[in-house]
Write a protein that holds these residues in place. Structure first.
Motif, PDB file in Angstrom:
ATOM      1  N   LEU A 144       0.753  -1.197   0.134  1.00 35.04           N
ATOM      2  CA  LEU A 144       0.063  -0.129   0.012  1.00 35.04           C
ATOM      3  C   LEU A 144       0.969   1.238   0.063  1.00 35.04           C
ATOM      4  N   SER A 172       3.388   1.992   2.905  1.00 35.99           N
ATOM      5  CA  SER A 172       3.601   0.915   3.533  1.00 35.99           C
ATOM      6  C   SER A 172       5.029   0.743   4.234  1.00 35.99           C
ATOM      7  N   ARG A 195      12.625  -1.912   5.311  1.00 32.79           N
ATOM      8  CA  ARG A 195      11.418  -1.943   5.561  1.00 32.79           C
ATOM      9  C   ARG A 195      11.500  -1.161   7.005  1.00 32.79           C
ATOM     10  N   HIS A 213      17.228  -7.438  11.802  1.00 34.64           N
ATOM     11  CA  HIS A 213      16.299  -6.514  12.467  1.00 34.64           C
ATOM     12  C   HIS A 213      17.171  -5.572  13.187  1.00 34.64           C
ATOM     13  N   THR A 245      -4.238  -5.759   5.963  1.00 31.85           N
ATOM     14  CA  THR A 245      -5.076  -4.996   5.052  1.00 31.85           C
ATOM     15  C   THR A 245      -4.796  -3.610   5.244  1.00 31.85           C
ATOM     16  N   LYS A 264      -2.151  -1.539   7.020  1.00 26.92           N
ATOM     17  CA  LYS A 264      -0.922  -0.614   6.751  1.00 26.92           C
ATOM     18  C   LYS A 264      -0.345  -0.691   5.615  1.00 26.92           C
ATOM     19  N   THR A 265       0.205  -2.013   5.379  1.00 30.81           N
ATOM     20  CA  THR A 265       1.170  -2.250   4.496  1.00 30.81           C
ATOM     21  C   THR A 265       0.302  -3.205   3.157  1.00 30.81           C
ATOM     22  N   GLY A 266      -0.572  -3.589   3.390  1.00 29.23           N
ATOM     23  CA  GLY A 266      -1.237  -4.664   2.207  1.00 29.23           C
ATOM     24  C   GLY A 266      -0.496  -5.631   1.917  1.00 29.23           C
ATOM     25  N   TYR A 320       2.469 -10.831   6.515  1.00 32.32           N
ATOM     26  CA  TYR A 320       3.830 -11.250   7.699  1.00 32.32           C
ATOM     27  C   TYR A 320       3.739 -12.784   7.930  1.00 32.32           C
ATOM     28  N   PHE A 356       5.074 -14.311  10.662  1.00 30.64           N
ATOM     29  CA  PHE A 356       5.732 -14.501  11.838  1.00 30.64           C
ATOM     30  C   PHE A 356       6.613 -16.081  12.447  1.00 30.64           C
ATOM     31  N   TYR A 380      10.721 -13.656  15.187  1.00 31.56           N
ATOM     32  CA  TYR A 380      10.825 -12.699  13.792  1.00 31.56           C
ATOM     33  C   TYR A 380       9.942 -12.693  12.761  1.00 31.56           C
ATOM     34  N   ASP A 381      10.105 -11.622  12.059  1.00 34.56           N
ATOM     35  CA  ASP A 381       8.856 -11.398  11.101  1.00 34.56           C
ATOM     36  C   ASP A 381       9.482 -11.457   9.700  1.00 34.56           C
ATOM     37  N   GLY A 382       8.882 -11.807   8.682  1.00 39.02           N
ATOM     38  CA  GLY A 382       9.138 -11.505   7.233  1.00 39.02           C
ATOM     39  C   GLY A 382       7.965 -11.103   6.652  1.00 39.02           C
ATOM     40  N   TRP A 383       8.085 -10.071   5.756  1.00 38.51           N
ATOM     41  CA  TRP A 383       6.851  -9.456   5.021  1.00 38.51           C
ATOM     42  C   TRP A 383       6.794  -9.648   3.509  1.00 38.51           C
ATOM     43  N   PHE A 384       5.828 -10.149   3.079  1.00 36.43           N
ATOM     44  CA  PHE A 384       5.724 -10.532   1.616  1.00 36.43           C
ATOM     45  C   PHE A 384       4.447  -9.795   1.009  1.00 36.43           C
ATOM     46  N   GLU A 385       4.626  -9.575  -0.324  1.00 38.47           N
ATOM     47  CA  GLU A 385       3.787  -8.677  -0.914  1.00 38.47           C
ATOM     48  C   GLU A 385       2.454  -9.474  -1.143  1.00 38.47           C
ATOM     49  N   ASP A 386       2.209 -10.768  -1.395  1.00 40.06           N
ATOM     50  CA  ASP A 386       0.728 -11.199  -1.722  1.00 40.06           C
ATOM     51  C   ASP A 386       0.856 -12.938  -1.469  1.00 40.06           C
ATOM     52  N   GLU A 420       0.629 -15.456  -3.253  1.00 38.28           N
ATOM     53  CA  GLU A 420       1.284 -16.243  -3.878  1.00 38.28           C
ATOM     54  C   GLU A 420       2.569 -16.403  -3.565  1.00 38.28           C
ATOM     55  N   THR A 421       3.093 -15.071  -2.998  1.00 38.80           N
ATOM     56  CA  THR A 421       4.611 -15.235  -2.610  1.00 38.80           C
ATOM     57  C   THR A 421       4.580 -16.088  -1.248  1.00 38.80           C
TER      58      THR A 421
END
Lengths: 391, 86
Positions: free
Chosen positions: A336, A339, A352, A386, B34, B36-38, B41, B43, B56-62, B64-65
């Motif tokens: 978004l 983001s 990030r 991190h 939905t 803040k980032t769309g 995560y 975790f 730890y957290d990883g962030w992924f776009e959708d 499918e990923t």
């Protein structure tokens, strides 16, 4: 860039002042060329000073560095003489030392190690008063808590590198080799495998032992040699200077304790990996070494694999400056709008500063930002660093 | 207790344990952000409550990923429907 900075600068400053209550124990590296030691600090105050086991180890490196260079030169000379005889006569030269002479040499080597340990012991006893040692002991346990939290983030690559070196050393052995040379390579392979295990699987034990100076299970005082090896292992957890020195130290100590030949083959290979990683992402490691905290974060990220918590802390301004440097020109924000997830133009690096991380809701449980690397062939990250932020 | 392989749907906001693949034994949770980032995560933690230092957290776009990442990590997850985060 200005919009990018102003929005996030505010968010980072706000979050880091509101949420950051946990004292951060940080490793501060003294710039190369000044004093070759590591210090631990809490909130910027030096708590270990000269007495930390790591600075103690650093002084040890200085003592053995000249010896190491001499021994390596002798090893090279011996190899040249061996090859000269082989080329001239077509027959490998006979062992110059008998088994008993080799044993005698080993005893002499052990005597040197013992003498060095004794002098180190005296030096430590002489330098610090009892109250200072008591204070140091308290600080050591504070540091221990921190080190244990990062122990699980051991760099797997370094571990694999040592295992790889062991394989290479074994593959280089051939039947025509001089007896002493075969022995040297076998010893080297064995030690490299030990280091691979020691650095990777047992890093928690090494961490504990390095800080306390005691055996993890029996709680007995460690010998100086074991203390040195544990501390050197822990040092490889740090990068951007410390890691290089840590690897260097391990190799030198191996040389010193187990005979010549380790450094020549191993050091260059380990360093090569780190340099290759840096080049892959378009960074000149030489310009990062000894640079700003942000540069050291970049070096740390480049040398890492998987999830790690940085041993460094950035201010919000440093975080944003480093983030911009990390993603480079042509970056794009994904997800978004606002983001906080920024990808480099080649999609191989990600910075990030999403709101969840800034809130510090998970490890390291303080406001933090992410520096991440990706490979072209995978969707998962390669490294996810991190990095705590605090103003 | 349901076991899911990577080709099956990945449930959101549910705690699961990695029983095969990278980080075997750790707990995972996928959250769709939905607002803040769309993005999604993942975790990961050594603690069921996700409160250990190794969280730890990883962030992924959708999604499918996320599915591909599960596959790349070789994950088979045992999802624990009864467990709710407090």
């Amino acid at each position: 860039m200005k919009i990018f900075k102003s929005i996030w600068l505010f968010l980072l400053f706000f979050a880091s002042t509101v949420f950051a209550e946990t004292p951060q124990l940080d490793l501060v590296l003294v710039a190369p060329g000044q004093r070759d030691e590591m210090r631990e600090t809490v909130n910027g105050e030096n708590v270990h000073g000269e007495s930390s086991s790591l600075s103690f180890i650093a002084s040890y490196y200085k003592d053995i560095a000249s010896d190491n260079a001499r021994i390596a030169a002798e090893a090279r000379k011996a190899r040249e003489e061996y090859e000269e005889v082989l080329n001239r006569t077509g027959v490998p030269p006979q062992p110059s030392l008998s088994a008993s002479e080799l044993e005698s040499r080993d005893r002499a080597g052990q005597a040197i190690v013992d003498k060095t340990q004794h002098s180190l012991y005296l030096r430590r006893e002489k330098t610090f008063s009892a109250p200072e040692r008591e204070e140091n002991e308290r600080n050591r346990f504070q540091a221990l808590k921190y080190y244990l939290s990062v122990a699980n983030t051991t760099n797997q690559t370094i571990r694999h590198q040592f295992a790889d070196m062991a394989d290479r050393a074994l593959n280089m052995i051939n039947p025509d080799m001089h007896y002493e040379e075969r022995r040297m390579f076998i010893d080297m392979a064995s030690e490299m495998l030990d280091f691979a295990v020691g650095i990777g699987a047992s890093v928690g034990v090494d961490t504990f032992q390095a800080i306390t100076g005691k055996h993890y299970r029996t709680w007995q005082d460690l010998s100086e040699t074991d203390h040195i090896l544990s501390a050197a292992s822990v040092m490889t957890l740090g990068f951007g200077g410390a890691g290089v020195r840590g690897v260097n130290a391990i190799v030198k100590i191996a040389d010193h304790l187990y005979g010549p030949g380790h450094a020549v083959l191993v050091r260059s290979k380990v360093f090569q990996h780190v340099y290759d990683s840096a080049r892959k992402f378009g960074f000149d490691l030489k310009s990062l070494k000894g640079g700003s905290t942000g540069d050291r974060v970049i070096a740390e990220t480049l040398a890492s694999a998987g999830n790690i918590t940085s041993k460094l802390t950035l201010t919000s301004t440093e975080a944003l400056d480093t983030g911009i440097k990390w993603v480079g020109d042509g970056y794009k924000q994904i997800g978004l709008p606002d983001s906080g997830v920024f990808r480099s133009a080649d999609s191989l690096r990600q910075f990030r500063i999403d709101k969840g991380s800034i809130a510090g809701g998970h490890d390291p449980f303080v406001p933090h930002v992410h520096f991440e690397t990706y490979s072209p062939s995978k969707r998962d990250f390669e490294a996810n660093n991190h990095v705590p932020i605090k103003d | 207790m349901s076991q899911s392989k990577i080709d099956e749907d990945i449930p959101l906001d549910r705690v699961g344990q990695v029983i095969a693949g990278k980080g075997c034994g750790q707990y995972v949770r996928v959250v769709y952000d939905t607002v803040k980032t769309g993005g999604y995560y993942i975790f990961q933690s050594t603690s069921k409550k996700f409160d250990s230092p190794e969280t730890y957290d990883g962030w992924f776009e959708d999604m499918e990923t996320v599915t591909i990442v599960f596959k790349e990590r070789g994950w088979i997850i045992e999802w624990q429907p009864e467990l709710k985060l407090v």
